[in-house]
Design a protein around this motif. Structure first.
Motif, PDB file in Angstrom:
ATOM      1  N   PRO A  36       0.853  -1.193   0.000  1.00 49.25           N
ATOM      2  CA  PRO A  36       0.000   0.000   0.000  1.00 49.25           C
ATOM      3  C   PRO A  36       0.891   1.247   0.000  1.00 49.25           C
ATOM      4  O   PRO A  36       1.896   1.274   0.703  1.00 49.25           O
ATOM      5  CB  PRO A  36      -0.789  -0.098   1.305  1.00 49.25           C
ATOM      6  N   HIS A  38       1.588   5.431   0.457  1.00 48.61           N
ATOM      7  CA  HIS A  38       1.192   6.696   1.086  1.00 48.61           C
ATOM      8  C   HIS A  38       0.238   6.542   2.268  1.00 48.61           C
ATOM      9  O   HIS A  38      -0.514   7.465   2.566  1.00 48.61           O
ATOM     10  CB  HIS A  38       0.588   7.660   0.046  1.00 48.61           C
ATOM     11  N   ILE A  39       0.240   5.379   2.919  1.00 51.86           N
ATOM     12  CA  ILE A  39      -0.505   5.233   4.174  1.00 51.86           C
ATOM     13  C   ILE A  39       0.430   4.569   5.183  1.00 51.86           C
ATOM     14  O   ILE A  39       1.333   3.834   4.796  1.00 51.86           O
ATOM     15  CB  ILE A  39      -1.802   4.394   4.009  1.00 51.86           C
ATOM     16  N   PRO A  40       0.224   4.833   6.465  1.00 49.12           N
ATOM     17  CA  PRO A  40       1.115   4.241   7.479  1.00 49.12           C
ATOM     18  C   PRO A  40       0.936   2.726   7.563  1.00 49.12           C
ATOM     19  O   PRO A  40      -0.183   2.249   7.724  1.00 49.12           O
ATOM     20  CB  PRO A  40       0.652   4.900   8.784  1.00 49.12           C
ATOM     21  N   TYR A  54       6.169   2.863  12.221  1.00 47.62           N
ATOM     22  CA  TYR A  54       5.316   2.905  11.038  1.00 47.62           C
ATOM     23  C   TYR A  54       6.017   3.687   9.939  1.00 47.62           C
ATOM     24  O   TYR A  54       6.695   4.673  10.202  1.00 47.62           O
ATOM     25  CB  TYR A  54       3.968   3.569  11.361  1.00 47.62           C
ATOM     26  N   SER A  56       5.649   5.057   5.641  1.00 49.31           N
ATOM     27  CA  SER A  56       4.774   5.360   4.516  1.00 49.31           C
ATOM     28  C   SER A  56       5.599   5.229   3.236  1.00 49.31           C
ATOM     29  O   SER A  56       6.628   5.890   3.090  1.00 49.31           O
ATOM     30  CB  SER A  56       4.221   6.776   4.658  1.00 49.31           C
TER      31      SER A  56
END
Length: 80
Positions: A36, A38-40, A54, A56
């Protein structure tokens, strides 16, 4: 028969990440992997270790049956 595509929901570094800037890292993994963007998501040293923080993912690149990701560490878990 070519390699399949593996879906990854965490970044597993196995200590092979390379620091590019302060909190920006590059990691090369065998095979074609989809992450995935651009999300943490969790960053772990091994699949079964506690999350170290976490990250990104900002860039993902497939070449010669390898996946290169560029990820920014956005939070770090304290190791107490």
């Amino acid at each position: 028969m070519g390699m399949g595509l593996e879906l990854n929901t965490m970044i597993v570094t196995k200590g092979k990440e390379a620091r590019k800037e302060d909190n920006l890292f590059e990691l090369l993994k065998d095979g074609y992997r989809l992450y995935p963007m651009h999300i943490p998501i969790e960053v772990r040293k091994t699949k079964h270790s506690d999350p170290s923080g976490y990250g990104s993912i900002e860039k993902m690149e497939w070449t010669d049956e390898k996946t290169k990701i560029l990820y920014r560490l956005i939070s770090l878990n304290s190791t107490n």
